[in-house]
Every structure is written in structure tokens, then in C-alpha cells.
Motif scaffolding. Structure first.
Motif, PDB file in Angstrom:
ATOM      1  N   SER A  96      43.607  36.823  35.246  1.00  0.00           N
ATOM      2  CA  SER A  96      42.806  37.369  36.103  1.00  0.00           C
ATOM      3  C   SER A  96      42.077  36.180  36.913  1.00  0.00           C
ATOM      4  O   SER A  96      42.011  36.100  38.112  1.00  0.00           O
ATOM      5  N   ALA A  97      42.000  34.802  36.352  1.00  0.00           N
ATOM      6  CA  ALA A  97      41.519  33.791  36.953  1.00  0.00           C
ATOM      7  C   ALA A  97      42.505  33.414  38.219  1.00  0.00           C
ATOM      8  O   ALA A  97      42.303  32.931  39.079  1.00  0.00           O
TER       9      ALA A  97
ATOM     10  N   VAL B  19      50.875  28.268  35.657  1.00  0.00           N
ATOM     11  CA  VAL B  19      49.466  28.176  35.703  1.00  0.00           C
ATOM     12  C   VAL B  19      48.714  29.089  34.945  1.00  0.00           C
ATOM     13  O   VAL B  19      47.567  28.852  34.426  1.00  0.00           O
ATOM     14  N   THR B  20      49.121  30.312  34.577  1.00  0.00           N
ATOM     15  CA  THR B  20      48.564  31.482  33.910  1.00  0.00           C
ATOM     16  C   THR B  20      48.560  30.863  32.477  1.00  0.00           C
ATOM     17  O   THR B  20      47.454  30.937  31.547  1.00  0.00           O
ATOM     18  N   VAL B  21      49.698  30.043  31.916  1.00  0.00           N
ATOM     19  CA  VAL B  21      49.810  29.661  30.582  1.00  0.00           C
ATOM     20  C   VAL B  21      48.694  28.542  30.463  1.00  0.00           C
ATOM     21  O   VAL B  21      48.116  28.468  29.398  1.00  0.00           O
ATOM     22  N   LEU B  22      48.317  27.594  31.502  1.00  0.00           N
ATOM     23  CA  LEU B  22      47.758  26.576  31.513  1.00  0.00           C
ATOM     24  C   LEU B  22      46.128  26.899  31.453  1.00  0.00           C
ATOM     25  O   LEU B  22      45.435  26.369  30.734  1.00  0.00           O
ATOM     26  N   MET B  23      46.000  28.132  32.195  1.00  0.00           N
ATOM     27  CA  MET B  23      44.519  28.468  32.593  1.00  0.00           C
ATOM     28  C   MET B  23      44.165  29.394  31.434  1.00  0.00           C
ATOM     29  O   MET B  23      42.944  29.918  31.118  1.00  0.00           O
ATOM     30  N   GLY B  24      45.024  30.043  30.746  1.00  0.00           N
ATOM     31  CA  GLY B  24      44.958  31.225  29.963  1.00  0.00           C
ATOM     32  C   GLY B  24      44.285  32.324  30.391  1.00  0.00           C
ATOM     33  O   GLY B  24      43.812  33.430  29.616  1.00  0.00           O
ATOM     34  N   SER B  25      44.317  32.686  31.580  1.00  0.00           N
ATOM     35  CA  SER B  25      43.499  34.085  32.075  1.00  0.00           C
ATOM     36  C   SER B  25      44.526  34.253  33.366  1.00  0.00           C
ATOM     37  O   SER B  25      44.465  33.530  34.414  1.00  0.00           O
TER      38      SER B  25
ATOM     39  N   SER C 138      40.323  45.498  37.502  1.00  0.00           N
ATOM     40  CA  SER C 138      38.772  45.805  38.365  1.00  0.00           C
ATOM     41  C   SER C 138      38.172  44.311  38.608  1.00  0.00           C
ATOM     42  O   SER C 138      37.927  44.455  39.814  1.00  0.00           O
ATOM     43  N   ASP C 139      38.460  43.350  38.207  1.00  0.00           N
ATOM     44  CA  ASP C 139      37.602  42.000  38.587  1.00  0.00           C
ATOM     45  C   ASP C 139      38.477  41.484  39.703  1.00  0.00           C
ATOM     46  O   ASP C 139      38.040  40.967  40.812  1.00  0.00           O
ATOM     47  N   THR C 140      39.921  41.627  39.819  1.00  0.00           N
ATOM     48  CA  THR C 140      40.644  40.969  40.919  1.00  0.00           C
ATOM     49  C   THR C 140      40.440  42.089  42.212  1.00  0.00           C
ATOM     50  O   THR C 140      40.536  41.549  43.244  1.00  0.00           O
ATOM     51  N   LEU C 141      40.179  43.270  41.944  1.00  0.00           N
ATOM     52  CA  LEU C 141      39.908  44.275  42.994  1.00  0.00           C
ATOM     53  C   LEU C 141      38.517  43.874  43.573  1.00  0.00           C
ATOM     54  O   LEU C 141      38.423  43.709  44.896  1.00  0.00           O
ATOM     55  N   LEU C 142      37.713  43.412  42.846  1.00  0.00           N
ATOM     56  CA  LEU C 142      36.239  43.112  43.205  1.00  0.00           C
ATOM     57  C   LEU C 142      36.478  41.784  44.112  1.00  0.00           C
ATOM     58  O   LEU C 142      35.549  41.408  45.021  1.00  0.00           O
ATOM     59  N   ALA C 143      37.322  40.778  43.619  1.00  0.00           N
ATOM     60  CA  ALA C 143      37.238  39.625  44.415  1.00  0.00           C
ATOM     61  C   ALA C 143      37.877  39.752  45.982  1.00  0.00           C
ATOM     62  O   ALA C 143      37.887  38.784  46.437  1.00  0.00           O
ATOM     63  N   THR C 144      38.549  40.922  46.096  1.00  0.00           N
ATOM     64  CA  THR C 144      39.134  41.202  47.427  1.00  0.00           C
ATOM     65  C   THR C 144      37.880  41.730  48.363  1.00  0.00           C
ATOM     66  O   THR C 144      38.283  41.727  49.693  1.00  0.00           O
ATOM     67  N   ILE C 145      36.920  42.064  47.995  1.00  0.00           N
ATOM     68  CA  ILE C 145      36.058  42.603  48.862  1.00  0.00           C
ATOM     69  C   ILE C 145      35.504  41.566  49.861  1.00  0.00           C
ATOM     70  O   ILE C 145      35.231  40.603  49.805  1.00  0.00           O
TER      71      ILE C 145
END
Length: 317
Positions: free
Chosen positions: A64-65, A56-62, A224-231
Motif C-alpha cells: 500500500s505504501a 521497493v515493496t520488499v524494502l518498505m514492507g508495505s 481501500s487506502d490506495t483508492l483514497l489516495a487518488t481523491i
């Protein structure tokens, strides 16, 4: 120093980051329901979770996403914490594909997917073909942004200020990692930071030690952005974010402690590769070794984090 360097570099960087963001969004929408179904269906064990994270990461290219999508699925009760661990490890490995593509020097051909993607969007409105056009267009834009950055940094060879900065980064892996982490924190893209390290190596503006230390720092900055997503998320989602941070922090610490030995290993595996390929290979080897270290310990980390961050129900007397 040529005054056009900064605006050209920033312009290329903006194109690169924007294209990653849009590419991830298009692919997430395109695969959204299917990917959620597949992720839920094919993460019954840790091996499958790892594979799903990579693909899925190879397909999406990110990465973090993918990790943010994983956190969303945990909050929706479509995944449990143990399943998310394998996906996170796979995402960290899958993201190294971008650095390999950058090192392959395909940026000079970026106009081809850009043009094809634009033509498809202009003349074919029927889905899913119009979505394919968007994927091609943003893929081309990603590497066109890298091409612009690459062209912009060429005059830096004549800059005394840049030479002083590079000397500090090359001479101290901790300083290089700190700079890489800060850049990633500011631009919110570890792929862009690793890409910058690769193109600096390609132009001979930085040595292997400097490029690898920037890469190590980028791995921490991406948390940082993955930690923000857990708020305000469920406890299992918070555990996933903390695991991602712990994985990167432990691996980076080990990488900095055994920095010289790691460079020797990367140089030996890369053999006579160019410096840009060496830095890209270092990205793959670093994340690969991290996965090899953590994968057998998934059960242990699960128990530790469940104990440290228990579900709210277990806290009630």
C-alpha cells in the motif's frame, strides 16, 4: 474462554500494524529522494517497472505504501500511467515476502532486532546510523506483535464460539473472503490479515481452505487506502487506483471460482509443508499467477482505462 485472549490479541495486532506504519514511514523518508529518482530512472519499460515494484515493496514492507508513493509520483508528473502498472504488479508480488517471513517462525527471536535497534537509537545519534536503529527496532516490533498474537490465540482451541465461526469460514470460500476483506478494511493492513490467517493455521485453529480464503479477502480489502489516495488526483493517478482494484477483483474472482483447483495446486507445490507455510505459499502463488495473467495485457488495460478515464484536456471541446 480465557478473558485475556482479546486484549492480548488486540495488543499484538496494534503493535504489528503500528510497526508496519512506522517502518514504512522511516524507510520512505530514508529512501524518499533516492527512491523517487530510482523509480523514475528505472521504470523505462514494463519489466523494469515490475522489478522496481518488487524491490521497493520488499524494502518498505508495505505494498500500500509503495502504491500510494506511486500515485504521488504520478501526480508530481514523475511517472506516467503505464509505468505505474508495472510497479503495482510488482508491489503485489513483493508484499508476499512478509507472509513468508511470518511463516518462518522468526517471531520468537524478535527481541534481538528490538534490543539492537533500541541500543543504536539510545547511543548513536549520528545519521544514517540512527535511522538504521529505527528500522531494526520497528522490524523487531512487527514480529513481536505477531508473537503476542500467536500466544494469545492458543486457548481458542477450547472455544465453542470460535469453532462455530471457523466452521463457517472453512466451509465456504466466499464467506472466508468476505471476512478477510472486512478485517483488512477495518485494520487497513492486508499483511496483518494474512499474518492472522498464517498464525491460525500454525496453531491448527483453521484449515487450508479457511486460511486461503481469508488471504483472498485481504487482497481486496487492501485497495481501500490506495483508492483514497487518488481523491483529487490527476486522471492518471485515478487510473492507477482503478487498475489496482481491477487487478485484485479479477484475480480474487478467479481464485474463488477455481478455489478447489487452486488449493490442489498450492498443496502440490508445498508438498508436505506445515499449514502456516502452505498459506504463505498460497499468497505467493496467487499473486504470482495474477502477475503472469496481467503482465502480457498491460497495453490492453492501459488503452481501456485511458478510454474510460480520459485526461481532462481530451474532454474539452
Amino acid at each position: 474462554m480465557n478473558g485475556s485472549i482479546l486484549p492480548l490479541f488486540l495488543g499484538g495486532l496494534i503493535l504489528f500494524i503500528f510497526s508496519i506504519s512506522r517502518l514504512s514511514a522511516v524507510l520512505e523518508n530514508f529512501f524518499s529522494e533516492k527512491s523517487k529518482t530510482y523509480i523514475h530512472q528505472y521504470t523505462r519499460n514494463s519489466w523494469l517497472s515490475l522489478l522496481v515494484g518488487i524491490v521497493v515493496t520488499v524494502l518498505m514492507g508495505s505494498s500500500s505504501a509503495v502504491i500510494i508513493l506511486t500515485i504521488i509520483l504520478i501526480n508530481a508528473k514523475a511517472l506516467n500511467f503505464r509505468q505505474s502498472i508495472g510497479i503495482i504488479l510488482g508491489a503485489n508480488l513483493g508484499t508476499t515476502m512478509t507472509s513468508q517471513l511470518i511463516a518462518l517462525d522468526i517471531s520468537s527471536f524478535s527481541v534481538i532486532p528490538l534490543g539492537i535497534g533500541l541500543i543504536i537509537q539510545l547511543f548513536i545519534k549520528k545519521e544514517p546510523y540512527s535511522e538504521y536503529g529505527k528500522v531494526l527496532f520497528y522490524f523487531g516490533m512487527l514480529f513481536f506483535g505477531m508473537f503476542v498474537m500467536e500466544e494469545s490465540v492458543m486457548p481458542l482451541r477450547e472455544s465453542d464460539l470460535f469453532e462455530t465461526w471457523v466452521t463457517k469460514v472453512e466451509g465456504n470460500q466466499f464467506q472466508g473472503a468476505w471476512v478477510g476483506g472486512l478485517i483488512t478494511l477495518l485494520i487497513q493492513s492486508s499483511s496483518a490479515t494474512v499474518g492472522i490467517a498464517i498464525l491460525l493455521g500454525k496453531q491448527g485453529l483453521i484449515n487450508a481452505a479457511g486460511g486461503v480464503s481469508l488471504m483472498l479477502g485481504a487482497e481486496l480489502g487492501t485497495c481501500s487506502d490506495t483508492l483514497l489516495a487518488t481523491i483529487k488526483g490527476k486522471r492518471a493517478a485515478i487510473r492507477a487506483g482503478v487498475f489496482h482494484l481491477a487487478f485484485n477483483l479479477i484475480c480474487i474472482t478467479l481464485g474463488l471460482i477455481f478455489f478447489s483447483q487452486f488449493l490442489i495446486l498450492v498443496s502440490w507445490i508445498s508438498d508436505s509443508s506445515e499449514l502456516d507455510h502452505l498459506i504463505a505459499n498460497a499468497h505467493v502463488i496467487f499473486n504470482g499467477l495474477g502477475v503472469l495473467l496481467f503482465f502480457p495485457l498491460i497495453g490492453i488495460f492501459e488503452k481501456i482505462l485511458v478510454k474510460l478515464i480520459p485526461d481532462k484536456e481530451s474532454l474539452t471541446p
